[in-house]
Design a protein around this motif. Structure first.
Motif, mmCIF file in Angstrom:
data_model
loop_
_atom_site.group_PDB
_atom_site.id
_atom_site.type_symbol
_atom_site.label_atom_id
_atom_site.label_comp_id
_atom_site.label_asym_id
_atom_site.label_seq_id
_atom_site.Cartn_x
_atom_site.Cartn_y
_atom_site.Cartn_z
ATOM 1 N N ALA A 83 0.786 -1.288 -0.054
ATOM 2 C CA ALA A 83 0.078 0.115 -0.053
ATOM 3 C C ALA A 83 0.789 1.010 0.134
ATOM 4 C CB ALA A 83 -0.945 0.194 1.198
ATOM 5 N N THR A 87 -1.163 6.540 -1.633
ATOM 6 C CA THR A 87 -1.589 7.205 -2.971
ATOM 7 C C THR A 87 -2.707 6.570 -3.599
ATOM 8 O OG1 THR A 87 0.715 7.907 -2.962
ATOM 9 C CG2 THR A 87 -0.724 8.395 -5.006
ATOM 10 N N GLU A 105 1.234 -3.329 4.142
ATOM 11 C CA GLU A 105 2.590 -2.602 3.783
ATOM 12 C C GLU A 105 3.498 -3.165 5.183
ATOM 13 O OE1 GLU A 105 3.926 -0.468 1.371
ATOM 14 O OE2 GLU A 105 5.775 -0.868 2.417
ATOM 15 N N PRO A 110 6.416 4.483 5.266
ATOM 16 C CA PRO A 110 5.152 4.589 4.705
ATOM 17 C C PRO A 110 4.171 4.184 5.511
ATOM 18 C CG PRO A 110 6.460 2.840 3.560
ATOM 19 C CD PRO A 110 7.467 3.551 4.612
ATOM 20 N N ASP A 130 4.150 -8.201 6.767
ATOM 21 C CA ASP A 130 4.974 -8.730 5.653
ATOM 22 C C ASP A 130 3.912 -9.814 4.671
ATOM 23 O OD1 ASP A 130 6.389 -10.267 3.467
ATOM 24 O OD2 ASP A 130 8.054 -10.212 4.958
ATOM 25 N N ALA A 131 3.472 -9.274 3.515
ATOM 26 C CA ALA A 131 2.564 -9.875 2.536
ATOM 27 C C ALA A 131 3.011 -11.458 2.380
ATOM 28 C CB ALA A 131 2.224 -9.167 1.430
ATOM 29 N N VAL A 151 3.682 -5.098 -5.042
ATOM 30 C CA VAL A 151 4.883 -5.117 -3.930
ATOM 31 C C VAL A 151 6.300 -5.176 -4.571
ATOM 32 C CG1 VAL A 151 3.629 -6.299 -2.107
ATOM 33 C CG2 VAL A 151 5.012 -7.672 -3.945
ATOM 34 N N ALA A 152 6.257 -5.118 -5.911
ATOM 35 C CA ALA A 152 7.683 -4.825 -6.577
ATOM 36 C C ALA A 152 8.741 -5.743 -5.759
ATOM 37 C CB ALA A 152 8.215 -3.394 -6.296
ATOM 38 N N GLN A 153 8.477 -7.046 -5.959
ATOM 39 C CA GLN A 153 9.363 -7.966 -5.246
ATOM 40 C C GLN A 153 9.678 -8.950 -6.295
ATOM 41 O OE1 GLN A 153 10.670 -8.900 -1.963
ATOM 42 N NE2 GLN A 153 9.610 -7.127 -0.758
HETATM 43 C C1 LIG Z 1 5.714 0.232 -5.862
HETATM 44 S S1 LIG Z 1 5.457 0.570 -4.093
HETATM 45 C C2 LIG Z 1 3.552 0.511 -3.982
HETATM 46 C C3 LIG Z 1 3.032 1.965 -4.468
HETATM 47 C C4 LIG Z 1 1.232 1.937 -4.225
HETATM 48 N N1 LIG Z 1 0.767 0.649 -4.715
HETATM 49 C C5 LIG Z 1 0.711 2.872 -4.855
HETATM 50 O O1 LIG Z 1 0.463 2.799 -6.283
HETATM 51 O O2 LIG Z 1 0.333 4.015 -4.212
HETATM 52 C C6 LIG Z 1 5.794 -1.023 -3.180
HETATM 53 C C7 LIG Z 1 5.274 -0.891 -2.069
HETATM 54 O O3 LIG Z 1 5.424 -2.548 -1.347
HETATM 55 C C8 LIG Z 1 5.955 -2.560 -0.133
HETATM 56 N N2 LIG Z 1 6.471 -3.814 -0.063
HETATM 57 C C9 LIG Z 1 7.294 -4.699 -0.978
HETATM 58 N N3 LIG Z 1 7.515 -5.761 -0.095
HETATM 59 C C10 LIG Z 1 6.339 -6.036 0.740
HETATM 60 C C11 LIG Z 1 6.049 -7.170 1.513
HETATM 61 N N4 LIG Z 1 6.346 -8.353 1.348
HETATM 62 N N5 LIG Z 1 4.853 -6.854 2.152
HETATM 63 C C12 LIG Z 1 4.318 -5.888 2.405
HETATM 64 N N6 LIG Z 1 4.628 -4.919 1.731
HETATM 65 C C13 LIG Z 1 5.827 -4.973 0.845
HETATM 66 C C14 LIG Z 1 7.280 -1.475 -0.083
HETATM 67 O O4 LIG Z 1 7.642 -1.223 1.198
HETATM 68 C C15 LIG Z 1 6.498 -0.517 -1.001
HETATM 69 O O5 LIG Z 1 6.067 0.395 -0.164
#
Ligand SMILES: C[S@@+](CC[C@H](N)C(=O)[O-])C[C@H]1O[C@@H](n2cnc3c(N)ncnc32)[C@H](O)[C@@H]1O
Lengths: 229, 387
Positions: A83, A87, A105, A110, A130-131, A151-153
């Motif tokens: 999240a 935004t 998140e 954030p 953690d998702a 989540v960009a992982q």
């Molecule tokens: C690209 S940003 C998201 C932007 C948001 N969706 C928006 O459009 O406003 C990716 C987010 O995922 C979170 N994130 C990454 N891996 C995660 C996980 N395993 N669990 C929870 N959050 C995670 C990061 O901390 C980051 O804030």
């Protein structure tokens, strides 16, 4: 030039605004007077709208590029993974004003902004977890109509499907925004997208619809599918 | 065997057919022991749950399986409100339910955010110390590697500056005979040096080494390179964690300097409660005591001297700039401790402007000021000794 606001195609709760600055998407501001992150507020026929920029949000650009997110309706329950500061979450909160959005998140920084946002908007349920571990919030989240992951992982599709399996109701919709470069630096984005699509299909997501949003978000693709349980 | 489902109303214990046996509210301060006491008489051979919260409560007392796929638990999860109404006879509607879920989630998230911000700053302090120790070992062992390898191929070692590069080259090919222009150029060495090195590989002044000699050198090179990589990893980690734990401080002072300030006092909170004058001299304590003892000039800056806008200032303005940074650093650290807004980038921008302005306003050193140098402090010292 006159401003004109009307529903964008079949997407309930999302509007297209024609006006001074060309065409852009917007959602009806459910907390009138408040701009969440500096986005433009637009008054039209007694209602206030917030610009939903396709440059900032992958959901907005996916919709603008022609994807219809069936599962996103005014009374939907949504599980939103990644999240960030909220935004896009704030706009989803506008759209599902009769429903609920569980916003997950894991970064504390954030998360603080997200908690702030949730204190103002009563349909946001903030979850600091953690998702990758749905068991951390299975006491909070119940059945949802729509799961979205951003989540960009590297293993984002796996994380996404774990959550779909755990929380999405049968006939619900699920969407993931895939960032090719966070999965592989070496492979071409098209190759990555194909592999991810195949994985989602294997895991049981049906009727996949793809939309390439690289025009606004470099090397990104959104995939939407339906889950029959 | 029993099933335990968790939701904002509490822990719900079900039998294997899904009938509700009993429930305990999470609002009870000692819900854990109540849950354990109620389960004991049933002496279940196994507890199945879909929630980490239940695992944490019961794992010490029962055999607990985490299973998100269990059909009965899943049915409770996916249509929770109707289960609560039908089986638990809860008299609430959708709106009450949403309210309860939200309050529960917000309370848990608040606690969790606070926990994550605390503690990790002391981890940062440890990491900074580890980086310094790695750097020390890297320099020492790197020096040793140079000396040893110079016995074999001095024309190479004289042309390579960085021990990490030398280590990587040796790991690629330790025997000088196997060097080639092609492989050497992949290490970012200038064409001129590459040519020089390759020219000398067959007529080197160095000694010939046996395979087992070279194996020992390779092992040493590996250690040197590992130290280097370790250090880089830690630096990257610090950057990420600093942005999470102290985003404002990081924006104002940079991740490295911010982390060093935290490391110097132990944690973020202590830093936030220092006066800005103290922050200015953190890391310059030795110089400060010396100045006090020998009545020299007090130092104007310690760790924060490493901030580019401070360090690159002409000497007559450095003190001013250090003072400006120190006061903003304290504000930033307090914002981070109390979870305030994200003003760091703005503050840094203002400080940059201030630096530019000062440079324009005072392009020349003031007349009476003299650059503090070793001579004057020596003079002071000898004066005191004579007394
Ligand atoms: C690209 S940003 C998201 C932007 C948001 N969706 C928006 O459009 O406003 C990716 C987010 O995922 C979170 N994130 C990454 N891996 C995660 C996980 N395993 N669990 C929870 N959050 C995670 C990061 O901390 C980051 O804030």
């Amino acid at each position: 030039m006159e401003i004109d606001v009307r529903q964008f195609k079949k997407q309930k709760g999302v509007y297209s605004v024609k006006g001074i600055m060309g065409v852009s998407l917007a959602t009806e501001n459910r907390l009138p007077g408040f701009s969440v992150y500096g986005e433009r507020l637009i008054d039209f026929k007694g209602k206030e709208y917030r610009e939903f920029s396709h440059k900032r949000s992958k959901i907005a650009s996916s919709i603008l590029m022609g994807l219809n997110i069936d599962a996103l309706k005014p009374d939907s329950k949504v599980l939103y993974l990644g999240a960030s500061t909220g935004t896009t979450v704030s706009h989803v909160s506008d759209i599902v004003h009769l429903g609920l959005i569980y916003a997950v998140e894991f970064a504390p920084r954030p998360m603080r902004d997200l908690l702030e946002l949730a204190s103002l908007r009563t349909n946001i349920v903030p979850i600091h977890a953690d998702a990758r571990h749905p068991e951390l919030y299975s006491d909070v989240v119940d059945g949802v109509d729509f799961v979205y992951a951003d989540v960009a992982q590297p293993n984002q599709s796996e994380i996404f499907m774990e959550n779909v399996k755990a929380f999405l109701r049968p006939n619900g919709g699920a969407m993931i925004s895939i960032k090719a470069r966070s999965i592989s630096q070496a492979k071409a984005p098209e190759q990555v997208f194909k592999e991810e699509e195949k994985y989602l299909e294997q895991k049981g997501l049906k009727d996949l619809k793809k939309v390439n949003i690289s025009k606004y978000h470099k090397d990104h693709m959104s995939i939407y599918g339906t889950w029959f349980g | 065997m029993v099933l335990v489902s968790a939701n904002p109303y509490g822990a719900f214990v079900l039998d294997i057919r899904g009938n509700l046996l009993f429930s305990i509210s999470f609002d009870e301060p000692n819900y854990k022991s109540q849950l354990i006491d109620s389960l004991h008489p049933m002496s279940p051979e196994k507890v199945i749950t879909d929630s980490q919260r239940i695992v944490d409560a019961l794992a010490d007392h029962f055999k607990v399986d985490l299973d998100l796929g269990n059909e009965i638990l899943k049915s409770w999860r996916l249509s929770r409100l109707s289960h609560l109404k039908n089986e638990y006879h809860l008299q609430i509607d959708e709106t009450d339910y949403k309210q309860k879920v939200r309050d529960y989630a917000i309370a848990l998230s608040r606690i969790s955010v606070r926990q994550h911000a605390e503690g990790r700053d002391t981890l940062i302090a440890q990491a900074i110390h580890a980086i310094d120790e790695l750097q020390k070992s890297f320099t020492l062992l790197g020096g040793r590697l140079y000396e040893i390898y110079a016995l074999h191929f001095p024309e190479l070692t004289s042309r390579i500056q960085n021990p990490a590069t030398l280590a990587r080259i040796i790991l690629k090919h330790s025997n000088r005979e196997s060097f080639s222009a092609e492989t050497l150029s992949t290490f970012g060495i200038s064409a001129e040096y590459v040519q020089y090195i390759v020219q000398h590989k067959d007529e080197s002044l160095g000694a010939n080494f046996s395979v087992s000699d070279l194996a020992i050198i390779e092992a040493l090179a590996k250690s040197v390179y590992d130290l280097y990589q370790n250090k880089m990893q830690l630096e990257k980690w610090i950057e990420t964690v600093m942005n999470e734990v102290a985003p404002n401080l990081t924006a104002v002072a940079g991740a490295n300097v911010g982390a060093r300030l935290i490391a110097h006092v132990g944690n973020l909170k202590s830093l936030a409660f220092l006066s800005s004058g103290k922050v200015q001299t953190l890391g310059a304590e030795k110089a400060l005591y010396k100045a006090l003892r020998f009545k020299g000039k007090t130092p104007k800056h310690g760790i924060i001297f490493q901030i580019p806008e401070v360090g690159t200032m002409p000497f007559w303005l450095r003190g001013k700039m250090a003072r400006a940074f120190a006061s903003k650093i304290v504000i930033a650290a307090r914002l981070d401790v109390y979870g305030g807004s994200y003003l760091g980038p703005e503050m840094r921008e203002k400080l940059k402007e201030k630096a530019n302005l000062l440079r324009k306003q005072f392009p020349n050193p003031p007349k009476e000021a003299s650059k503090p140098n070793k001579q004057s402090s020596k003079k002071n010292r000898s004066k005191r000794r004579k007394k």
